[in-house]
Design a protein around this motif. Structure first.
Motif, PDB file in Angstrom:
ATOM      1  N   LEU A  24       0.826  -1.199   0.000  1.00 54.68           N
ATOM      2  CA  LEU A  24       0.000   0.000   0.000  1.00 54.68           C
ATOM      3  C   LEU A  24       0.865   1.256   0.000  1.00 54.68           C
ATOM      4  O   LEU A  24       0.577   2.225  -0.717  1.00 54.68           O
ATOM      5  CB  LEU A  24      -0.925  -0.007   1.215  1.00 54.68           C
ATOM      6  N   GLY A  28       0.989   3.227  -3.376  1.00 53.38           N
ATOM      7  CA  GLY A  28       0.321   4.509  -3.199  1.00 53.38           C
ATOM      8  C   GLY A  28       1.162   5.652  -3.729  1.00 53.38           C
ATOM      9  O   GLY A  28       0.658   6.552  -4.416  1.00 53.38           O
ATOM     10  N   LEU A  31       1.077   5.461  -7.472  1.00 51.52           N
ATOM     11  CA  LEU A  31      -0.208   5.903  -8.007  1.00 51.52           C
ATOM     12  C   LEU A  31      -0.291   7.424  -8.034  1.00 51.52           C
ATOM     13  O   LEU A  31      -0.822   8.011  -8.986  1.00 51.52           O
ATOM     14  CB  LEU A  31      -1.346   5.323  -7.173  1.00 51.52           C
ATOM     15  N   ILE A  32       0.235   8.068  -7.001  1.00 51.62           N
ATOM     16  CA  ILE A  32       0.250   9.534  -6.974  1.00 51.62           C
ATOM     17  C   ILE A  32       1.086  10.073  -8.135  1.00 51.62           C
ATOM     18  O   ILE A  32       0.715  11.067  -8.781  1.00 51.62           O
ATOM     19  CB  ILE A  32       0.800  10.029  -5.623  1.00 51.62           C
TER      20      ILE A  32
END
Length: 363
Positions: A24, A28, A31-32
């Motif tokens: 995660l 994460g 993904l940002i």
């Protein structure tokens, strides 16, 4: 065996939680980054989660061994802090025997790691590259937003207005960067642009209406200019790129074996063949590094243990880089693993005292 089931349950549940948390955190951040690329108009937001899904196996090849190691450290550390290890030792069950009870579980993790590194991760990288190549076909005309400059590869496009079907643009500025020193940069100004759909043609074809075309030679005091009433512009997908070391990461295992004489291929082949065995080293290291005094807490040696285990991964990555440069042979991978395994085995063979327990006496 009851003890084995107990240990396996604890290690699996803890390792899964750690792996999920690390995934995660890492995904994460990735993904940002992709959201930022999409916000700049260089990526379709509809493929973001597909990209993350294809990149996930690649991240798991490093996350899973670390998560498994941390899970072992936490479980063994709790056995010491809760004095369960003292009970096991008093019953004639040593820490090494407890580690041997986890060999079947370690074998399962090893098989999963082999599958990830040998087949699943390269497949994901190939899918990711195919998806990004498909996005490269989407030139600025597909990603254009009104009153914003949008770049895609060598192209930059601006339009003051855009129809809902994305086929008509108003007041268009088109810029194409030169691909070589002897070629000019191209700037086109047009009042209107209309998309032309040609079946089975991967390129974007646009008819520009009433404008000017400039050819500019960077660093030279010359240019050419032409006016037009109608000009058809064809934007090709420049998908042909020079081969690089990254291509080896996406190649199937059999293809790597066929080209094993290349240093870059050797480094990737060795990484896939010997890399999964860090799972075995994780079990050995966790067995000796997790021993703590009940008063110290199970997190006392967690950070030093992670640093030691990370040093193994860093050493293997350094070997991979050196092999790519043809400075080392593929034998360097098993050498590093053997050094860590032998040192760890020597500590495992060293007699250890049982964890101390707090005793009370009545007066």
């Amino acid at each position: 065996m009851i003890i084995r089931r107990y240990l396996v349950k604890q290690v699996v549940s803890t390792s899964i939680v750690v792996i999920a948390l690390l995934t995660l955190i890492m995904m994460g951040g990735r993904l940002i980054k992709y959201f930022g690329v999409a916000a700049q108009g260089r990526l379709d937001t509809g493929v973001l989660f597909s990209i993350i899904g294809y990149r996930l196996p690649e991240f798991l090849t490093l996350i899973m061994p670390l998560g498994f190691f941390i899970g072992l450290m936490l479980v063994f550390g709790r056995l010491y802090t809760d004095s369960e290890m003292a009970v096991f030792n008093a019953s004639g069950i040593s820490r090494n025997r407890l580690a041997r009870l986890l060999i079947p579980l370690t074998t399962v993790f090893l098989i999963v790691q082999i599958a990830l590194m040998a087949w699943i991760s390269p497949w994901g990288i190939r899918k990711f590259e195919a998806l990004t190549s498909a996005q490269a076909v989407r030139t600025g005309f597909d990603l254009v937003r009104p009153k914003e400059f949008v770049s895609s590869g060598p192209y930059t496009i601006y339009a003051s207005d855009l129809s809902e079907d994305r086929k008509n643009l108003k007041n268009v500025v088109f810029y194409q960067r030169a691909q070589s020193e002897n070629k000019p940069d191209i700037v086109i100004l047009a009042k209107e642009a209309k998309r032309v759909e040609i079946p089975n043609d991967p390129a974007n074809v646009v008819d520009l209406i009433e404008g000017r075309r400039y050819e500019l030679y960077p660093g030279q005091p010359k240019y050419s200019q032409a006016e037009f009433k109608s000009y058809r512009l064809r934007i090709e997908n420049n998908s042909a790129e020079a081969a690089s070391g990254d291509e080896a990461e996406a190649m199937p295992l059999l293809n790597l074996w066929d080209k094993r004489n290349d240093p870059v291929i050797q480094s990737e082949l060795g990484w896939r063949v010997f890399g999964p065995f860090i799972i075995v080293i994780a079990l050995m290291l966790a067995t000796i590094l997790s021993e703590v005094n009940p008063r110290q807490g199970r997190y006392y040696r967690l950070l030093p243990g992670i640093l030691i285990f990370a040093s193994l991964i860093v050493a293997l990555m350094a070997v991979k880089t050196r092999i790519t440069r043809d400075e080392l042979g593929i034998w360097a991978y098993p050498t590093v693993l053997a050094v860590y395994a032998l040192v760890t085995y020597w500590f495992l063979r060293t007699p250890k005292r049982s964890p101390k327990t707090i005793s009370t006496s009545s007066k």
